[in-house]
Write a protein that holds these residues in place. Structure first.
Motif, PDB file in Angstrom:
ATOM      1  N   ALA A   1     -32.928 120.833  70.034  1.00 25.16           N
ATOM      2  CA  ALA A   1     -34.364 120.683  70.205  1.00 25.16           C
ATOM      3  C   ALA A   1     -34.846 120.305  68.778  1.00 25.16           C
ATOM      4  N   TYR A   2     -34.246 120.961  67.731  1.00 23.67           N
ATOM      5  CA  TYR A   2     -34.758 120.875  66.266  1.00 23.67           C
ATOM      6  C   TYR A   2     -34.290 119.392  66.019  1.00 23.67           C
ATOM      7  N   SER A   3     -33.231 118.913  66.295  1.00 25.09           N
ATOM      8  CA  SER A   3     -32.815 117.426  65.838  1.00 25.09           C
ATOM      9  C   SER A   3     -33.507 116.587  66.748  1.00 25.09           C
ATOM     10  N   ALA A   4     -33.504 116.704  67.827  1.00 26.41           N
ATOM     11  CA  ALA A   4     -34.185 115.707  68.589  1.00 26.41           C
ATOM     12  C   ALA A   4     -35.520 115.573  68.346  1.00 26.41           C
ATOM     13  N   TYR A   5     -36.549 116.443  67.901  1.00 20.85           N
ATOM     14  CA  TYR A   5     -37.913 116.385  67.518  1.00 20.85           C
ATOM     15  C   TYR A   5     -38.030 115.753  66.552  1.00 20.85           C
ATOM     16  N   ARG A   6     -37.236 115.555  65.630  1.00 22.27           N
ATOM     17  CA  ARG A   6     -37.382 115.249  64.242  1.00 22.27           C
ATOM     18  C   ARG A   6     -36.548 114.012  64.266  1.00 22.27           C
ATOM     19  N   GLY A   7     -36.023 113.535  65.247  1.00 26.92           N
ATOM     20  CA  GLY A   7     -35.521 112.203  65.349  1.00 26.92           C
ATOM     21  C   GLY A   7     -34.123 112.240  64.343  1.00 26.92           C
ATOM     22  N   GLU A   8     -33.464 113.214  64.084  1.00 32.75           N
ATOM     23  CA  GLU A   8     -32.202 113.574  63.438  1.00 32.75           C
ATOM     24  C   GLU A   8     -30.829 113.243  64.285  1.00 32.75           C
ATOM     25  N   ALA A   9     -29.748 112.732  63.762  1.00 36.93           N
ATOM     26  CA  ALA A   9     -28.531 112.507  64.458  1.00 36.93           C
ATOM     27  C   ALA A   9     -28.187 113.539  65.389  1.00 36.93           C
TER      28      ALA A   9
ATOM     29  N   PHE B   1     -29.866 111.532  67.559  1.00 37.07           N
ATOM     30  CA  PHE B   1     -31.114 111.300  68.011  1.00 37.07           C
ATOM     31  C   PHE B   1     -31.426 110.135  67.333  1.00 37.07           C
ATOM     32  N   GLU B   2     -31.696 108.763  67.694  1.00 37.01           N
ATOM     33  CA  GLU B   2     -32.160 107.772  67.216  1.00 37.01           C
ATOM     34  C   GLU B   2     -33.747 107.813  66.547  1.00 37.01           C
ATOM     35  N   THR B   3     -34.435 108.250  67.434  1.00 42.78           N
ATOM     36  CA  THR B   3     -35.881 108.528  67.205  1.00 42.78           C
ATOM     37  C   THR B   3     -36.432 109.695  67.598  1.00 42.78           C
ATOM     38  N   PRO B   4     -37.374 110.262  67.069  1.00 41.55           N
ATOM     39  CA  PRO B   4     -37.900 111.451  67.494  1.00 41.55           C
ATOM     40  C   PRO B   4     -38.346 111.528  68.849  1.00 41.55           C
ATOM     41  N   THR B   5     -38.200 112.673  69.589  1.00 38.63           N
ATOM     42  CA  THR B   5     -38.364 113.059  70.880  1.00 38.63           C
ATOM     43  C   THR B   5     -39.822 113.662  71.167  1.00 38.63           C
ATOM     44  N   ASP B   6     -40.841 112.871  70.761  1.00 42.19           N
ATOM     45  CA  ASP B   6     -42.065 113.366  70.496  1.00 42.19           C
ATOM     46  C   ASP B   6     -42.853 113.878  71.871  1.00 42.19           C
ATOM     47  N   LYS B   7     -42.204 113.837  73.059  1.00 46.90           N
ATOM     48  CA  LYS B   7     -42.620 114.148  74.426  1.00 46.90           C
ATOM     49  C   LYS B   7     -41.962 115.738  74.727  1.00 46.90           C
ATOM     50  N   LEU B   8     -41.077 116.076  73.814  1.00 44.56           N
ATOM     51  CA  LEU B   8     -40.267 117.426  74.011  1.00 44.56           C
ATOM     52  C   LEU B   8     -41.198 118.693  73.864  1.00 44.56           C
ATOM     53  N   ARG B   9     -41.388 119.353  74.701  1.00 44.39           N
ATOM     54  CA  ARG B   9     -41.995 120.797  74.260  1.00 44.39           C
ATOM     55  C   ARG B   9     -40.954 121.995  74.950  1.00 44.39           C
ATOM     56  N   ALA B  10     -41.313 123.103  74.155  1.00 41.18           N
ATOM     57  CA  ALA B  10     -40.660 124.140  74.425  1.00 41.18           C
ATOM     58  C   ALA B  10     -41.477 125.278  75.465  1.00 41.18           C
ATOM     59  N   ALA B  11     -40.838 125.789  76.431  1.00 40.24           N
ATOM     60  CA  ALA B  11     -41.346 126.839  77.215  1.00 40.24           C
ATOM     61  C   ALA B  11     -41.328 128.080  77.044  1.00 40.24           C
TER      62      ALA B  11
END
Length: 327
Positions: free
Chosen positions: A88-96, A98-108
């Motif tokens: 989740a950390y990598s995805a939200y920040r667009g780090e490998a 992941f090519e781009t930030p997952t800006d729609k990702l939220r934690a429950a």
């Protein structure tokens, strides 16, 4: 379609209908591989929510794992999904990777700790992580968070590329028994069924992954990981504690899932009856889902429905974890 598969189904229509129609929200919860903690958790949530939250019908779906679930949530093709806090950390920040930030990702919510297990035969000549050089190692499932976590530490300590990496997934125990691989990696909750089955079918032990992590500053570089222990007796025949590293497992969601849906789902699974059901469905790892742990290892914004629920039960939410800090 605003967000994924969430849709309204109107029932009770027809000449015999009495009163207003009821709109049922259909939600999909992405889990993991069959028999794993991710999948048991998704199944438990789906079953309990469907039976106990009015007007919500949930289905659980098996998946490749954490990375696949995050991508599915970002695309809006599911409403909830289980994944590692590290991913989740990598995805939200667009780090490998992941090519781009997952800006729609939220934690429950935080679910349970995911603990790195590096499994070798008891008579293996691998005694520490550096001994994997020149050997064939199963990283886990292709595209899995388990594989990503192991790659992160191996790159950090300079071992990446020094061995033959394969991705045998749930076939890893069979490959280990047959001698086709020297070790396999898996990063689930404690008491994982696949590792337990491996230990029941052959003598195994685990490799210390905390020592190289601590000595090389791995935890400073990757703050969503931390030291942990595989207690003696957790798996058949493994009678010593083994130090390793781990991360958190989160239930995540999409930003556009309605606030009331997230709120009502959390209210149900956090009830005494809900927690009791989840422990019976997913195992003791589900007992780690508590309000004290609610935001443990969370480094992405919480969904507003989650913020509302946790603040109502007395959890202090830092501004940086609120989707809209001004709200």
């Amino acid at each position: 379609m605003i967000y994924g598969t969430l849709r309204a189904l109107v029932v009770g229509l027809g000449i015999f209908a009495v009163g207003p129609a009821i709109a049922a929200e259909f939600i999909s919860i992405k889990g993991g591989q069959v028999r794993g903690a991710f999948n048991r958790t998704a199944n438990g949530w789906a079953a309990y929510v469907t039976e106990n939250v009015p007007d919500i019908r949930a289905s659980a779906e098996a998946a490749a794992g954490s990375l696949d679930n995050i991508r599915t949530l970002q695309s809006g093709d599911a409403e909830f999904g289980v994944g590692f806090a590290s991913d989740a950390y990598s995805a939200y920040r667009g780090e490998a990777p992941f090519e781009t930030p997952t800006d729609k990702l939220r934690a429950a919510t935080y679910l349970f700790g995911s603990v790195g297990r590096f499994v070798v035969p008891a008579d293996s000549d691998i005694n520490e992580l550096s001994d994997i050089q020149g050997k064939t190692i199963s990283m886990g499932g292709p595209g899995s968070g388990s594989a990503k976590s192991l790659q992160a530490i191996l790159e950090h300590v300079g071992l990446w590329g020094e061995f033959d990496a394969v991705y045998a997934g749930r076939k890893s125990p069979e490959e280990l028994r047959n001698g086709n691989i020297a070790a396999y990696n898996w990063h689930p909750g404690l008491g994982n069924a696949m590792i337990r089955d491996t230990a029941a079918s052959m003598p195994i032990r685990f490799i210390d992954m905390n020592k190289p992590a601590a000595e090389t500053g791995f935890y400073d570089a990757f703050p969503y990981y931390g030291p942990t222990v595989i207690p003696a007796g957790t798996y058949p025949g493994v009678d010593v504690d083994t130090e390793t590293f781990g991360t958190g497992t989160l239930m995540m969601t999409h930003a556009d899932v309605p606030d009331d849906v997230v709120y009502n789902v959390l209210q149900a699974v956090y009830s005494d009856a809900g927690k009791e059901f989840l422990i019976s469905a997913a195992g003791q790892v589900a007992s780690q889902m508590t309000t004290d742990n609610a935001i443990r290892t969370v480094t992405i914004p919480l969904h507003p429905g989650a913020v509302r629920f946790f603040e109502e039960v007395g959890v202090t939410i830092p501004d940086e974890l609120k989707s809209d800090p001004a709200s």
